[in-house]
Design an enzyme around this catalytic site. Structure first.
Site, short mmCIF file in Angstrom:
data_model
loop_
_atom_site.label_atom_id
_atom_site.label_comp_id
_atom_site.label_asym_id
_atom_site.label_seq_id
_atom_site.Cartn_x
_atom_site.Cartn_y
_atom_site.Cartn_z
N PRO A 280 -15.74 -64.36 -6.31
CA PRO A 280 -14.48 -64.11 -5.61
C PRO A 280 -13.78 -62.84 -6.12
O PRO A 280 -13.80 -62.55 -7.31
CB PRO A 280 -13.64 -65.35 -5.91
CG PRO A 280 -14.27 -65.99 -7.09
CD PRO A 280 -15.70 -65.57 -7.13
N HIS A 281 -13.21 -62.11 -5.18
CA HIS A 281 -12.44 -60.91 -5.51
C HIS A 281 -11.47 -60.65 -4.38
O HIS A 281 -11.57 -61.28 -3.32
CB HIS A 281 -13.37 -59.71 -5.74
CG HIS A 281 -14.37 -59.50 -4.65
ND1 HIS A 281 -15.51 -60.27 -4.53
CD2 HIS A 281 -14.40 -58.63 -3.63
CE1 HIS A 281 -16.18 -59.87 -3.47
NE2 HIS A 281 -15.54 -58.88 -2.90
N GLY A 282 -10.54 -59.76 -4.58
CA GLY A 282 -9.50 -59.51 -3.58
C GLY A 282 -9.99 -58.69 -2.40
O GLY A 282 -11.11 -58.20 -2.38
#
Length: 144
Positions: free
Chosen positions: A61-63
């Site tokens: 997960p990342h922005g």
């Protein structure tokens, strides 16, 4: 500051769903001072757009692209889920949160993906007992 440190590795975690797992990954980055709290919302937003599950028991997960301004420094959070967390059709046993400034992002993402593409490495990560074992594996395989 090292992007991978023992305080950013969580062992034997459990989460009721992928959103809780992503929040946990984000919270570690927030507690370490890498991001603002809004970045966690952007990590959840990205998951809505496209799953961050990349295969072989791994989610990263990342922005979103727009969330770059919410990153204060590059960092990685690593969470081991021995029972796995449902990410749609698949279970993630390792959830690795990324907050990367500038050009670091693709380099880190690619490095993690390469390490975790090896079945043997994923077994080692899933069976690791200490945070240091996890960090040592990544540091031996990636140029950090």
């Amino acid at each position: 500051m090292s992007i991978m440190t023992i305080d950013k590795v969580k062992m034997n975690a459990t989460a009721k769903d992928k959103y809780e797992a992503i929040r946990m990954a984000g919270q570690i980055l927030l507690d370490a001072g890498h991001i603002t709290s809004e970045y966690i919302d952007k990590m959840l937003e990205r998951e809505e757009i496209v799953s961050t599950y990349i295969g072989n028991g791994l989610a990263i997960p990342h922005g979103t692209k727009e969330s770059k301004a919410l990153i204060q420094s590059t960092g990685i959070s690593i969470i081991q889920f021995p029972q796995g967390v449902d990410f749609g059709e698949e279970k993630a046993y390792m959830v690795i949160g990324i907050a990367a400034q500038g050009g670091d992002h693709m380099e880190i993402l690619t490095g993690i993906a390469m390490v975790c593409a090896e079945e043997e490495n994923m077994d080692k990560l899933r069976n690791a007992v200490t945070p240091q074992e996890i960090i040592d594996l990544f540091e031996s395989e990636m140029e950090l």
